[in-house]
Design a protein around this motif. Structure first.
Motif, PDB file in Angstrom:
ATOM      1  N   ARG A 219       0.834  -1.192   0.000  1.00 26.09           N
ATOM      2  CA  ARG A 219       0.000   0.000   0.000  1.00 26.09           C
ATOM      3  C   ARG A 219       0.876   1.252   0.000  1.00 26.09           C
ATOM      4  N   GLU A 220       0.243   2.377  -0.306  1.00 20.06           N
ATOM      5  CA  GLU A 220       0.934   3.660  -0.159  1.00 20.06           C
ATOM      6  C   GLU A 220       1.361   3.823   1.301  1.00 20.06           C
ATOM      7  N   LYS A 221       2.585   4.255   1.500  1.00 19.40           N
ATOM      8  CA  LYS A 221       3.115   4.426   2.860  1.00 19.40           C
ATOM      9  C   LYS A 221       2.550   5.704   3.465  1.00 19.40           C
ATOM     10  N   LEU A 222       1.627   5.508   4.383  1.00 16.73           N
ATOM     11  CA  LEU A 222       1.041   6.626   5.116  1.00 16.73           C
ATOM     12  C   LEU A 222       1.437   6.468   6.579  1.00 16.73           C
ATOM     13  N   GLY A 223       2.578   7.025   6.930  1.00 17.39           N
ATOM     14  CA  GLY A 223       3.118   6.822   8.261  1.00 17.39           C
ATOM     15  C   GLY A 223       3.928   5.555   8.312  1.00 17.39           C
ATOM     16  N   GLU A 224       3.370   4.505   8.888  1.00 16.22           N
ATOM     17  CA  GLU A 224       4.069   3.224   9.002  1.00 16.22           C
ATOM     18  C   GLU A 224       3.714   2.315   7.825  1.00 16.22           C
ATOM     19  N   TYR A 225       4.657   1.421   7.489  1.00 16.22           N
ATOM     20  CA  TYR A 225       4.358   0.393   6.497  1.00 16.22           C
ATOM     21  C   TYR A 225       3.292  -0.556   7.028  1.00 16.22           C
ATOM     22  N   VAL A 226       2.500  -1.103   6.122  1.00 10.85           N
ATOM     23  CA  VAL A 226       1.566  -2.153   6.520  1.00 10.85           C
ATOM     24  C   VAL A 226       2.373  -3.370   6.946  1.00 10.85           C
ATOM     25  N   ARG A 227       2.088  -3.863   8.114  1.00  9.92           N
ATOM     26  CA  ARG A 227       2.855  -4.980   8.665  1.00  9.92           C
ATOM     27  C   ARG A 227       1.924  -6.157   8.934  1.00  9.92           C
ATOM     28  N   SER A 228       2.323  -7.330   8.502  1.00 12.40           N
ATOM     29  CA  SER A 228       1.524  -8.531   8.743  1.00 12.40           C
ATOM     30  C   SER A 228       2.425  -9.642   9.260  1.00 12.40           C
ATOM     31  N   GLU A 229       1.852 -10.504  10.058  1.00 17.06           N
ATOM     32  CA  GLU A 229       2.580 -11.691  10.516  1.00 17.06           C
ATOM     33  C   GLU A 229       2.234 -12.849   9.612  1.00 17.06           C
ATOM     34  N   ILE A 230       3.251 -13.415   8.990  1.00 11.86           N
ATOM     35  CA  ILE A 230       3.025 -14.508   8.049  1.00 11.86           C
ATOM     36  C   ILE A 230       2.908 -15.825   8.797  1.00 11.86           C
ATOM     37  N   GLN A 231       1.868 -16.565   8.480  1.00  9.68           N
ATOM     38  CA  GLN A 231       1.634 -17.858   9.108  1.00  9.68           C
ATOM     39  C   GLN A 231       2.049 -18.965   8.160  1.00  9.68           C
ATOM     40  N   ARG A 232       2.858 -19.889   8.639  1.00 10.61           N
ATOM     41  CA  ARG A 232       3.255 -21.030   7.838  1.00 10.61           C
ATOM     42  C   ARG A 232       2.344 -22.211   8.162  1.00 10.61           C
ATOM     43  N   LEU A 233       1.839 -22.829   7.102  1.00 10.15           N
ATOM     44  CA  LEU A 233       0.974 -23.984   7.266  1.00 10.15           C
ATOM     45  C   LEU A 233       1.668 -25.207   6.686  1.00 10.15           C
ATOM     46  N   GLY A 234       1.985 -26.166   7.531  1.00  8.62           N
ATOM     47  CA  GLY A 234       2.749 -27.323   7.092  1.00  8.62           C
ATOM     48  C   GLY A 234       1.896 -28.342   6.358  1.00  8.62           C
ATOM     49  N   TYR A 235       2.449 -28.860   5.273  1.00  4.97           N
ATOM     50  CA  TYR A 235       1.786 -29.907   4.496  1.00  4.97           C
ATOM     51  C   TYR A 235       2.866 -30.903   4.124  1.00  4.97           C
ATOM     52  N   SER A 236       2.818 -32.097   4.700  1.00  3.78           N
ATOM     53  CA  SER A 236       3.909 -33.056   4.547  1.00  3.78           C
ATOM     54  C   SER A 236       3.543 -34.166   3.583  1.00  3.78           C
ATOM     55  N   LEU A 237       4.552 -34.552   2.787  1.00  2.06           N
ATOM     56  CA  LEU A 237       4.394 -35.669   1.862  1.00  2.06           C
ATOM     57  C   LEU A 237       5.539 -36.643   2.071  1.00  2.06           C
ATOM     58  N   ASP A 238       5.208 -37.894   2.329  1.00  3.58           N
ATOM     59  CA  ASP A 238       6.220 -38.941   2.426  1.00  3.58           C
ATOM     60  C   ASP A 238       6.535 -39.459   1.027  1.00  3.58           C
ATOM     61  N   ASN A 239       7.806 -39.596   0.726  1.00  2.00           N
ATOM     62  CA  ASN A 239       8.182 -40.154  -0.564  1.00  2.00           C
ATOM     63  C   ASN A 239       7.873 -41.651  -0.605  1.00  2.00           C
ATOM     64  N   LYS A 240       7.398 -42.101  -1.754  1.00  2.00           N
ATOM     65  CA  LYS A 240       7.082 -43.506  -1.959  1.00  2.00           C
ATOM     66  C   LYS A 240       7.914 -44.044  -3.123  1.00  2.00           C
ATOM     67  N   THR A 241       8.072 -45.352  -3.159  1.00  3.05           N
ATOM     68  CA  THR A 241       8.856 -45.995  -4.208  1.00  3.05           C
ATOM     69  C   THR A 241       7.925 -46.640  -5.229  1.00  3.05           C
ATOM     70  N   TYR A 242       8.211 -46.407  -6.510  1.00  2.00           N
ATOM     71  CA  TYR A 242       7.424 -46.960  -7.602  1.00  2.00           C
ATOM     72  C   TYR A 242       8.365 -47.683  -8.556  1.00  2.00           C
ATOM     73  N   GLY A 243       7.880 -48.723  -9.209  1.00  4.34           N
ATOM     74  CA  GLY A 243       8.745 -49.398 -10.170  1.00  4.34           C
ATOM     75  C   GLY A 243       8.232 -50.760 -10.574  1.00  4.34           C
ATOM     76  N   GLY A 244       9.067 -51.465 -11.323  1.00  2.81           N
ATOM     77  CA  GLY A 244       8.737 -52.805 -11.781  1.00  2.81           C
ATOM     78  C   GLY A 244       9.964 -53.468 -12.376  1.00  2.81           C
ATOM     79  N   ILE A 245       9.904 -54.777 -12.533  1.00  5.66           N
ATOM     80  CA  ILE A 245      11.030 -55.570 -13.042  1.00  5.66           C
ATOM     81  C   ILE A 245      10.550 -56.445 -14.188  1.00  5.66           C
ATOM     82  N   VAL A 246      11.364 -56.519 -15.237  1.00  5.60           N
ATOM     83  CA  VAL A 246      11.094 -57.450 -16.327  1.00  5.60           C
ATOM     84  C   VAL A 246      12.279 -58.401 -16.449  1.00  5.60           C
ATOM     85  N   ASP A 247      11.992 -59.672 -16.572  1.00  2.00           N
ATOM     86  CA  ASP A 247      13.026 -60.693 -16.723  1.00  2.00           C
ATOM     87  C   ASP A 247      13.112 -61.135 -18.179  1.00  2.00           C
TER      88      ASP A 247
END
Length: 319
Positions: free
Chosen positions: A56-84
């Motif tokens: 925003r336009e600076k009118l006195g103080e800068y607009v200040r916000s506290e940033i919230q981190r939201l965790g989203y976790s992903l476990d890695n998985k193994t994919y594949g196949g074998i041909v003989d």
């Protein structure tokens, strides 16, 4: 004739080349909606910045916000196949018969990604199977960026696709605001707005955004407002899914892919590569007279920002 080391090395090199050729030819219809994130651990937590301070336009103080981190976790998985491949194929110089198979193996990787992303979209209507970074269903009727957000919005519908329902979805995207009340500017570029449909809805989707003139002769106001993407297997998977639980469902989705963050995530840990077990002295070769080739990769599939998407189960009548 006996199998030689040179013959094994040549076969290994040839099969790798054939696999790589196939890897480049595979198709994933949802690729534009996917953000690839490299992973370096067994589990990755994606700390979305749920809110950014207003500019925003600076009118006195800068607009200040506290940033919230939201965790989203992903476990890695193994994919594949074998041909003989039997030793006799090497001895009788018949490896050419396996070339199309190895190429086809490479071609399967991208469609495999597409299949898992299709499952994600369908499961996105479930609060247990389809959780996003808000810990709720990716598609919901009261979505909020976080607890402090000033408004909640719906990015979920249950109606089949028609012009009115498409316009509702488009308006939903275009009217979305951040928590400071500023527009997110979504759905403004039809080339980067995907209308994802089943094969059954191709003609309906084309009639909504693909024709310049309506049957009446008037200009089509929705012409090129979105790009139609037919997602193979969507209908079959959706109608068999316990999440949608409707044998006549024709789900459809509207996704903005214009931003650096996308609606979907592919978390890449280890690329899909082909390796071989071709040592003549290996126990398997000695006992079973066969050489093995394996495709293996690690990663996982997850949700990016729900703000960029609108989804309908397509279980109910359009009107």
């Amino acid at each position: 004739m006996p199998v030689t080391a040179a013959q094994l090395a040549a076969a290994d090199t040839n099969f790798r080349a054939l696999y790589t050729r196939g890897l480049g030819a595979g198709f994933n219809a949802l690729n534009p909606a996917v953000m690839t994130v490299n992973s370096s651990a067994a589990t990755e937590t994606h700390g979305w910045l749920a809110d950014l301070p207003a500019i925003r336009e600076k009118l006195g103080e800068y607009v200040r916000s506290e940033i919230q981190r939201l965790g989203y976790s992903l476990d890695n998985k193994t994919y594949g196949g074998i041909v003989d491949i039997p030793m006799e194929a090497f001895e009788d110089d018949q490896l050419g018969l396996y070339g199309p198979t190895i190429t086809g193996w490479g071609e399967k990787v991208n469609p495999m990604h597409q299949s898992y992303f299709t499952d994600l979209l369908i499961n996105g209507f479930s609060g247990t199977k389809g959780k996003d970074y808000t810990n709720g269903a990716f598609f919901g009727t009261a979505k909020k960026q976080h607890a402090k957000a000033k408004q909640s919005v719906s990015n979920k519908d249950t109606k089949k696709l028609n012009t009115a329902n498409f316009e509702t979805a488009l308006a939903s995207l275009q009217e979305r605001l951040d928590s400071e009340g500023d527009p997110l500017n979504l759905g403004m570029d039809g080339a980067k707005l995907l209308l994802v449909v089943t094969a059954d809805d191709r003609s309906t989707a084309d009639s909504i955004v693909g024709v310049q003139k309506l049957a009446s002769g008037a200009d089509n106001p929705n012409y090129k407002k979105a790009t139609v993407v037919v997602l193979p297997g969507l209908k079959t998977k959706a109608q068999a899914s316990a999440v949608i639980n409707n044998a006549d469902a024709l789900p459809w989705f509207l996704m903005d892919v214009s931003k650096s963050v996308k609606p979907l995530i592919y978390q890449a840990r280890t690329p899909f590569t082909i390796t071989s077990l071709t040592s003549p002295t290996s126990q398997q070769v000695f006992d079973q007279d066969k050489f093995s080739f394996k495709v293996r990769g690690r990663g996982n599939y997850g949700y990016g920002l729900w703000e960029l998407a609108y989804g309908s189960t397509g279980a109910d009548a359009a009107a």
